[in-house]
Design an enzyme around this catalytic site. Structure first.
Site, PDB file in Angstrom:
ATOM      1  N   ASP A 151     -12.275   7.333   3.941  1.00  0.00           N
ATOM      2  CA  ASP A 151     -11.095   6.902   4.434  1.00  0.00           C
ATOM      3  C   ASP A 151     -10.600   5.217   4.770  1.00  0.00           C
ATOM      4  O   ASP A 151      -9.508   4.820   4.867  1.00  0.00           O
ATOM      5  CB  ASP A 151     -11.168   7.094   6.232  1.00  0.00           C
ATOM      6  CG  ASP A 151      -9.984   7.208   6.789  1.00  0.00           C
ATOM      7  OD1 ASP A 151      -8.894   7.363   6.216  1.00  0.00           O
ATOM      8  OD2 ASP A 151     -10.148   7.357   7.920  1.00  0.00           O
ATOM      9  N   ASP A 177       1.728   6.393   5.792  1.00  0.00           N
ATOM     10  CA  ASP A 177       0.599   5.361   5.177  1.00  0.00           C
ATOM     11  C   ASP A 177       1.304   4.842   3.854  1.00  0.00           C
ATOM     12  O   ASP A 177       0.351   4.029   3.204  1.00  0.00           O
ATOM     13  CB  ASP A 177      -0.547   6.049   4.964  1.00  0.00           C
ATOM     14  CG  ASP A 177      -1.843   5.084   5.119  1.00  0.00           C
ATOM     15  OD1 ASP A 177      -2.012   4.117   5.767  1.00  0.00           O
ATOM     16  OD2 ASP A 177      -2.959   5.523   4.519  1.00  0.00           O
ATOM     17  N   ARG A 222      -7.546  -0.495   0.908  1.00  0.00           N
ATOM     18  CA  ARG A 222      -8.206  -1.637   0.516  1.00  0.00           C
ATOM     19  C   ARG A 222      -8.679  -1.358  -0.995  1.00  0.00           C
ATOM     20  O   ARG A 222      -8.589  -2.163  -2.147  1.00  0.00           O
ATOM     21  CB  ARG A 222      -9.394  -2.206   1.128  1.00  0.00           C
ATOM     22  CG  ARG A 222     -10.730  -1.130   1.370  1.00  0.00           C
ATOM     23  CD  ARG A 222     -11.380  -1.336   2.414  1.00  0.00           C
ATOM     24  NE  ARG A 222     -10.954  -1.133   3.871  1.00  0.00           N
ATOM     25  CZ  ARG A 222     -11.480  -1.587   5.205  1.00  0.00           C
ATOM     26  NH1 ARG A 222     -12.543  -2.000   5.033  1.00  0.00           N
ATOM     27  NH2 ARG A 222     -10.845  -1.185   6.209  1.00  0.00           N
ATOM     28  N   GLU A 262      -9.323   3.893   2.078  1.00  0.00           N
ATOM     29  CA  GLU A 262      -8.826   3.842   0.682  1.00  0.00           C
ATOM     30  C   GLU A 262      -7.708   2.812   0.533  1.00  0.00           C
ATOM     31  O   GLU A 262      -7.446   2.454  -0.796  1.00  0.00           O
ATOM     32  CB  GLU A 262      -8.158   5.281   0.558  1.00  0.00           C
ATOM     33  CG  GLU A 262      -6.833   5.396   1.009  1.00  0.00           C
ATOM     34  CD  GLU A 262      -6.636   5.407   2.648  1.00  0.00           C
ATOM     35  OE1 GLU A 262      -7.767   5.247   3.357  1.00  0.00           O
ATOM     36  OE2 GLU A 262      -5.437   4.838   2.788  1.00  0.00           O
ATOM     37  N   LYS A 299     -10.032  13.129   8.263  1.00  0.00           N
ATOM     38  CA  LYS A 299      -9.505  12.753   9.591  1.00  0.00           C
ATOM     39  C   LYS A 299      -9.493  13.936  10.576  1.00  0.00           C
ATOM     40  O   LYS A 299      -9.111  14.954  10.020  1.00  0.00           O
ATOM     41  CB  LYS A 299      -8.201  12.133   9.524  1.00  0.00           C
ATOM     42  CG  LYS A 299      -8.138  10.659   8.914  1.00  0.00           C
ATOM     43  CD  LYS A 299      -6.615   9.993   8.943  1.00  0.00           C
ATOM     44  CE  LYS A 299      -6.504   8.737   8.186  1.00  0.00           C
ATOM     45  NZ  LYS A 299      -7.214   7.733   9.018  1.00  0.00           N
ATOM     46  N   ASP A 304      -2.534  10.369   3.817  1.00  0.00           N
ATOM     47  CA  ASP A 304      -3.899   9.761   3.984  1.00  0.00           C
ATOM     48  C   ASP A 304      -4.657  10.806   4.943  1.00  0.00           C
ATOM     49  O   ASP A 304      -4.570  10.824   6.055  1.00  0.00           O
ATOM     50  CB  ASP A 304      -4.016   8.410   4.632  1.00  0.00           C
ATOM     51  CG  ASP A 304      -5.485   7.813   4.856  1.00  0.00           C
ATOM     52  OD1 ASP A 304      -6.369   8.597   4.100  1.00  0.00           O
ATOM     53  OD2 ASP A 304      -5.617   6.918   5.492  1.00  0.00           O
ATOM     54  N   LYS A 345       0.817  -1.088   0.061  1.00  0.00           N
ATOM     55  CA  LYS A 345       0.041  -0.047   0.176  1.00  0.00           C
ATOM     56  C   LYS A 345       0.867   1.286  -0.025  1.00  0.00           C
ATOM     57  O   LYS A 345       1.599   1.556   1.005  1.00  0.00           O
ATOM     58  CB  LYS A 345      -1.011   0.045   1.411  1.00  0.00           C
ATOM     59  CG  LYS A 345      -1.649   1.238   1.418  1.00  0.00           C
ATOM     60  CD  LYS A 345      -2.581   1.159   2.708  1.00  0.00           C
ATOM     61  CE  LYS A 345      -3.195   2.649   3.120  1.00  0.00           C
ATOM     62  NZ  LYS A 345      -4.111   2.706   4.099  1.00  0.00           N
TER      63      LYS A 345
HETATM   64  N1  BES Z   1      -4.064   4.403   6.958  1.00  0.00           N
HETATM   65  C1  BES Z   1      -5.375   4.064   7.917  1.00  0.00           C
HETATM   66  C2  BES Z   1      -5.364   3.119   8.834  1.00  0.00           C
HETATM   67  C3  BES Z   1      -4.612   3.747  10.126  1.00  0.00           C
HETATM   68  C4  BES Z   1      -5.122   4.434  11.017  1.00  0.00           C
HETATM   69  C5  BES Z   1      -3.247   3.000  10.257  1.00  0.00           C
HETATM   70  C6  BES Z   1      -4.499   4.895  12.116  1.00  0.00           C
HETATM   71  C7  BES Z   1      -2.558   3.543  11.406  1.00  0.00           C
HETATM   72  C8  BES Z   1      -3.068   4.388  12.352  1.00  0.00           C
HETATM   73  C9  BES Z   1      -6.396   3.594   6.754  1.00  0.00           C
HETATM   74  O1  BES Z   1      -6.685   3.921   5.604  1.00  0.00           O
HETATM   75  C10 BES Z   1      -8.004   3.857   7.505  1.00  0.00           C
HETATM   76  O2  BES Z   1      -8.158   4.984   7.768  1.00  0.00           O
HETATM   77  N2  BES Z   1      -8.681   2.823   7.921  1.00  0.00           N
HETATM   78  C11 BES Z   1      -9.927   3.297   8.313  1.00  0.00           C
HETATM   79  C12 BES Z   1     -10.736   2.125   7.898  1.00  0.00           C
HETATM   80  C13 BES Z   1     -12.278   2.175   8.106  1.00  0.00           C
HETATM   81  C14 BES Z   1     -12.811   3.572   7.642  1.00  0.00           C
HETATM   82  C15 BES Z   1     -13.234   1.118   7.650  1.00  0.00           C
HETATM   83  C16 BES Z   1      -9.806   2.964   9.811  1.00  0.00           C
HETATM   84  O3  BES Z   1      -9.212   2.158  10.420  1.00  0.00           O
HETATM   85  O4  BES Z   1     -10.567   3.692  10.747  1.00  0.00           O
HETATM   86 ZN    ZN Z   2      -4.761   4.794   4.792  1.00  0.00          ZN
HETATM   87 MN    MN Z   3      -7.744   5.843   5.568  1.00  0.00          MN
END
Ligand code: BES
Ligand code: ZN
Ligand code: MN
Length: 494
Positions: free
Chosen positions: A347, A288, A351, A349, A277, A270, A265
């Site tokens: 968010d 990210d 996947r 993104e 966020k 992000d 990824k």
């Molecule tokens: N990059 C983030 C995941 C992340 C968040 C990694 C904080 C490390 C610390 C990812 O893109 C994300 O935002 N995931 C969301 C998914 C949700 C919206 C289904 C998450 O984990 O909140």
């Molecule tokens: Zn992310």
């Molecule tokens: Mn995200």
């Protein structure tokens, strides 16, 4: 950093500093014992007086080194001798290198691997990784740098009769893993205005230039559109920064050998897009792209080690930004696989970009697919900052990855990918949605990705908790480069 090997009587090694293990059984062993004998019991006396604790990582610097050729001794606590392990060697050596870093020592000799059940070759490998990690600094963007770490050479002291060839082989693996980890750290630490998708592409081009059997292809937005990667395009569309799909191919075996596929990824920043966020800690979202960074790091290690394998790395790289052209929650996009996805949350993104990379990489008919991603906050809640989350649809692949994780001290813990985790991805408007319940969120993310794997062995490494450290020591860790490289090397041996 340089890592020469030296055999022969330890106390006669000429060095600025001899790093010597101290165990908590009040007895001296190996090289420490020989130093003590040459110094007429001086070390035993220090220990008796309680001046050199055996607590793991405790460091005692001694300048009165009578009878030995070392200018200083650094006695390092290693805990119980029976419990000494690769992990403890790593902790002890990291502590030792940290203790020396501030001082004027440019060169030292470690005897931590002189007499251990680990074997000299493995001890060398872990020593090289530990020392390289300890001297790592990211100061390329500071106008005034701290005085550079002066420790530039660590000699590994080994017993006479040890196979120097085997020790050198251990050093070679350790150095390659360290170089790959350092690249992953550098890429992670670089801010998003430096480490763009184009920067990742440039890094891949440099790896292909530097190493044999390595070929690179960088696809731009027009190519990505032609491939029909609507999911990847939906993430990048809010950003001015152009996206890239990087394909880095290492051909170390015959063309008919199915390659190992790595997908990383590469979200270089992000913001979450329209589902934006909150401000606190948002700067950490420059990390990210650590999945991409670790895949590039592992490819650099592969370039160094030239295993007899084929490996293909595919990195979808883009920014996730809000804006008038950004994807709106509720938008429906068509992935390269043909499946349609309702973007409930912009968010989620990672996947979306990975699903198209996973579809794309199947054209190489890989032996297995391993994706690496900072995918979910839920994985951080589940496993903290210790274990990578491993999700896998194939028992023997899972076993091989868990064994590589243990050997490389780059831990992973298996989490489930059961189909019922996909229930919350149901959509009234598209084939499925990109986000569902928060509960079990790491497995929901894995379930989403699994829908794009068409009959291949597949593993997903969620590195959200382990790719970087926050707070005072904020910075990328280089994980899971050691795990990936260990896994690949063990395939080569089979
Ligand atoms: N990059 C983030 C995941 C992340 C968040 C990694 C904080 C490390 C610390 C990812 O893109 C994300 O935002 N995931 C969301 C998914 C949700 C919206 C289904 C998450 O984990 O909140
Ligand atoms: Zn992310
Ligand atoms: Mn995200």
């Amino acid at each position: 950093m340089e890592f020469p090997v030296k055999a022969g009587p330890p106390a006669r090694h000429r060095t600025e500093c001899a790093i010597l293990p101290v165990f908590d059984d009040r007895q001296l062993h190996g090289a420490t014992k020989e130093f003590d004998r040459a110094a007429r019991g001086a070390i035993a006396k220090l220990i008796r007086a309680g001046d050199s604790p055996a607590r793991l990582g405790a460091c005692t610097l001694v300048h009165r080194t009578q009878g030995t050729a070392a200018a200083r001794w650094l006695l390092v606590g290693c805990g119980k001798r029976a419990e000494f392990s690769a992990k403890r060697l790593t902790s002890a050596l990291r502590a030792a290198v940290n203790a020396l870093r501030g001082g004027g020592t440019k060169e030292a000799t470690s005897f931590l691997g002189y007499d251990t059940p680990l074997g000299a070759a493995d001890a060398a490998r872990y020593s090289v990784e530990a020392a390289s990690a300890s001297v790592y600094r990211f100061d390329e963007l500071k106008s005034k740098t701290d005085p550079p770490s002066r420790l530039a050479k660590l000699t590994l002291g080994v017993k006479s009769g040890t196979s120097i060839g085997e020790v050198r082989a251990g050093i070679k693996i350790g150095s390659a893993v360290a170089a790959g980890s350092n690249l992953a750290r550098d890429l992670g630490n670089r801010p998003a205005n430096v480490c763009t998708p184009s920067h990742l592409a440039e890094t891949a081009r440099n790896i292909a230039k530097r190493y044999e059997r390595m070929e690179v292809k960088v696809l731009d937005e027009a190519d990505i559109r032609k491939l029909g990667m609507g999911a990847l395009l939906s993430v990048t569309q809010g950003a001015d920064e152009p996206p890239k799909l990087i394909v880095l191919h290492y051909k170390g075996a015959a063309a008919k050998e199915a390659p190992i596929a790595l997908c990383g990824k590469g979200v270089t920043f992000d913001t979450a897009g329209i589902s934006i966020k909150p401000a606190p800690k948002m700067d950490e979202m420059k990390f990210d792209m650590c999945g991409a960074g670790s895949v590039l790091g592992a490819m650099l290690s592969v370039g160094e080690l030239q295993p007899k394998l084929n490996v293909v790395a595919v990195i979808p790289a883009c920014e996730n930004m809000p804006g008038s052209r950004a994807t709106r929650p509720g938008d429906i996009v068509k992935s390269m696989s043909g499946q349609t996805v309702e973007v409930i949350n912009t968010d989620a993104e990672g996947r979306l970009i990975l699903c198209d990379a996973i579809t794309y990489v199947q054209r190489f008919k890989p032996r297995c697919i391993i994706d690496v991603a900072t995918l979910t906050g839920a994985c951080v809640i589940a496993l903290g900052h210790v274990y990578t989350g491993l999700f896998c649809n194939d028992e023997s692949l899972a076993k091989a990855l868990l064994e590589a994780a243990d050997r490389s001290l780059d831990l992973a813990w298996r989490l489930p990918v059961h189909e019922d985790y996909g229930e919350s991805l149901r959509s009234n408007f598209a084939d499925f949605a990109n986000s569902g319940t928060r509960d079990g969120g790491a497995s929901v993310g894995a379930n989403f990705l699994s829908r794009f794997v068409d009959g291949f062995a597949w593993a997903h490494l969620d590195i959200a908790g382990v790719a970087w450290r926050a707070n005072a020591n904020k910075g990328a860790t280089g994980r899971p480069v050691p795990l990936l490289v260990d896994y690949l090397l063990n395939l080569d041996l089979q």
